[in-house]
Design a protein around this motif. Sequence first.
Motif, PDB file in Angstrom:
ATOM      1  N   UNK A 114       0.851  -1.186   0.000  1.00  0.00           N
ATOM      2  CA  UNK A 114       0.000   0.000   0.000  1.00  0.00           C
ATOM      3  C   UNK A 114       0.890   1.241   0.000  1.00  0.00           C
ATOM      4  N   UNK A 115       0.398   2.330  -0.580  1.00  0.00           N
ATOM      5  CA  UNK A 115       1.179   3.563  -0.518  1.00  0.00           C
ATOM      6  C   UNK A 115       1.131   4.219   0.861  1.00  0.00           C
ATOM      7  N   UNK A 116       0.014   4.024   1.584  1.00  0.00           N
ATOM      8  CA  UNK A 116      -0.143   4.690   2.871  1.00  0.00           C
ATOM      9  C   UNK A 116      -1.085   3.874   3.764  1.00  0.00           C
ATOM     10  N   UNK A 117      -0.811   3.933   5.058  1.00  0.00           N
ATOM     11  CA  UNK A 117      -1.690   3.243   5.989  1.00  0.00           C
ATOM     12  C   UNK A 117      -1.499   3.771   7.391  1.00  0.00           C
ATOM     13  N   UNK A 118      -2.511   3.565   8.209  1.00  0.00           N
ATOM     14  CA  UNK A 118      -2.380   3.966   9.608  1.00  0.00           C
ATOM     15  C   UNK A 118      -1.370   3.034  10.269  1.00  0.00           C
ATOM     16  N   UNK A 119      -0.533   3.564  11.140  1.00  0.00           N
ATOM     17  CA  UNK A 119       0.465   2.713  11.796  1.00  0.00           C
ATOM     18  C   UNK A 119      -0.156   1.508  12.508  1.00  0.00           C
ATOM     19  N   UNK A 120      -1.281   1.700  13.175  1.00  0.00           N
ATOM     20  CA  UNK A 120      -1.925   0.595  13.891  1.00  0.00           C
ATOM     21  C   UNK A 120      -2.410  -0.484  12.927  1.00  0.00           C
ATOM     22  N   UNK A 121      -3.053  -0.074  11.841  1.00  0.00           N
ATOM     23  CA  UNK A 121      -3.547  -1.050  10.865  1.00  0.00           C
ATOM     24  C   UNK A 121      -2.395  -1.822  10.240  1.00  0.00           C
ATOM     25  N   UNK A 122      -1.324  -1.134   9.911  1.00  0.00           N
ATOM     26  CA  UNK A 122      -0.167  -1.800   9.311  1.00  0.00           C
ATOM     27  C   UNK A 122       0.421  -2.813  10.292  1.00  0.00           C
ATOM     28  N   UNK A 123       0.532  -2.446  11.556  1.00  0.00           N
ATOM     29  CA  UNK A 123       1.018  -3.398  12.569  1.00  0.00           C
ATOM     30  C   UNK A 123       0.123  -4.637  12.626  1.00  0.00           C
ATOM     31  N   UNK A 124      -1.191  -4.436  12.616  1.00  0.00           N
ATOM     32  CA  UNK A 124      -2.127  -5.556  12.663  1.00  0.00           C
ATOM     33  C   UNK A 124      -2.000  -6.435  11.421  1.00  0.00           C
ATOM     34  N   UNK A 125      -1.836  -5.813  10.258  1.00  0.00           N
ATOM     35  CA  UNK A 125      -1.744  -6.558   9.005  1.00  0.00           C
ATOM     36  C   UNK A 125      -0.463  -7.378   8.912  1.00  0.00           C
ATOM     37  N   UNK A 126       0.573  -6.949   9.602  1.00  0.00           N
ATOM     38  CA  UNK A 126       1.822  -7.710   9.592  1.00  0.00           C
ATOM     39  C   UNK A 126       1.648  -9.080  10.230  1.00  0.00           C
ATOM     40  N   UNK A 127       0.606  -9.274  11.017  1.00  0.00           N
ATOM     41  CA  UNK A 127       0.310 -10.588  11.586  1.00  0.00           C
ATOM     42  C   UNK A 127      -0.491 -11.456  10.611  1.00  0.00           C
ATOM     43  N   UNK A 128      -1.044 -10.849   9.572  1.00  0.00           N
ATOM     44  CA  UNK A 128      -1.865 -11.572   8.596  1.00  0.00           C
ATOM     45  C   UNK A 128      -1.091 -11.974   7.345  1.00  0.00           C
ATOM     46  N   UNK A 129      -0.043 -11.227   7.020  1.00  0.00           N
ATOM     47  CA  UNK A 129       0.692 -11.433   5.767  1.00  0.00           C
ATOM     48  C   UNK A 129       2.126 -11.848   6.043  1.00  0.00           C
ATOM     49  N   UNK A 130       2.749 -12.459   5.044  1.00  0.00           N
ATOM     50  CA  UNK A 130       4.170 -12.773   5.150  1.00  0.00           C
ATOM     51  C   UNK A 130       5.004 -11.497   5.110  1.00  0.00           C
ATOM     52  N   UNK A 131       4.488 -10.503   4.401  1.00  0.00           N
ATOM     53  CA  UNK A 131       5.176  -9.219   4.329  1.00  0.00           C
ATOM     54  C   UNK A 131       4.151  -8.123   4.041  1.00  0.00           C
ATOM     55  N   UNK A 132       4.356  -6.960   4.649  1.00  0.00           N
ATOM     56  CA  UNK A 132       3.535  -5.779   4.372  1.00  0.00           C
ATOM     57  C   UNK A 132       4.482  -4.656   3.984  1.00  0.00           C
ATOM     58  N   UNK A 133       4.209  -4.068   2.836  1.00  0.00           N
ATOM     59  CA  UNK A 133       5.006  -2.951   2.337  1.00  0.00           C
ATOM     60  C   UNK A 133       4.104  -1.724   2.349  1.00  0.00           C
TER      61      UNK A 133
END
Length: 167
Positions: A114-133
């Motif tokens: 994603x180009x932009x995301x809330x820090x909290x959402x990105x932290x949460x998504x890192x538990x769902x994906x192998x990698x979050x950019x």
Amino acid sequence: AFVAGLDVVVARKMGAPQNPEVALGAVASDGSVWENDDLIDRLGVSEEYLEERRAEEAENAREKADRYRETAGLPDLQGKRALIVDDGVATGATATACLRQIRETDADWVALAVPVGSPRAIDDLEREADEVIALQTPADFRAVGQYYRTFGQVSDEEAIEYLDRQS
């Protein structure tokens, strides 16, 4: 591992009873769901309401996914690498539902960009994906649209045209 071709994964937000813009969760076109349990409990949302929203939004997501592709369902991703790209994440609800749907395909690796995301959402998504950019995770994040010059809706027809150009 082989890389999958260009395709779509669709999820829909399940909005709160008094404010449909507030995400109680999200559901993907295959029924994969993510629910914000803390918010659901805080608002006292009934299981009946949640099930109605889940069923309705899963059907809406299925219909949209069917409009976007020529064949039913996702392509075979077993043993492949999948990258989900979104315009940005605020709560991460729909991204989580999409990641969970792709996880069910037995893809070897699943990432989100994603180009932009809330820090909290990105932290949460890192538990769902192998990698979050995420290119930006600003501390003062309020909405995805604030980071775009123009942030209009893309019609289904326009999106399908872009997908057709890639095939």
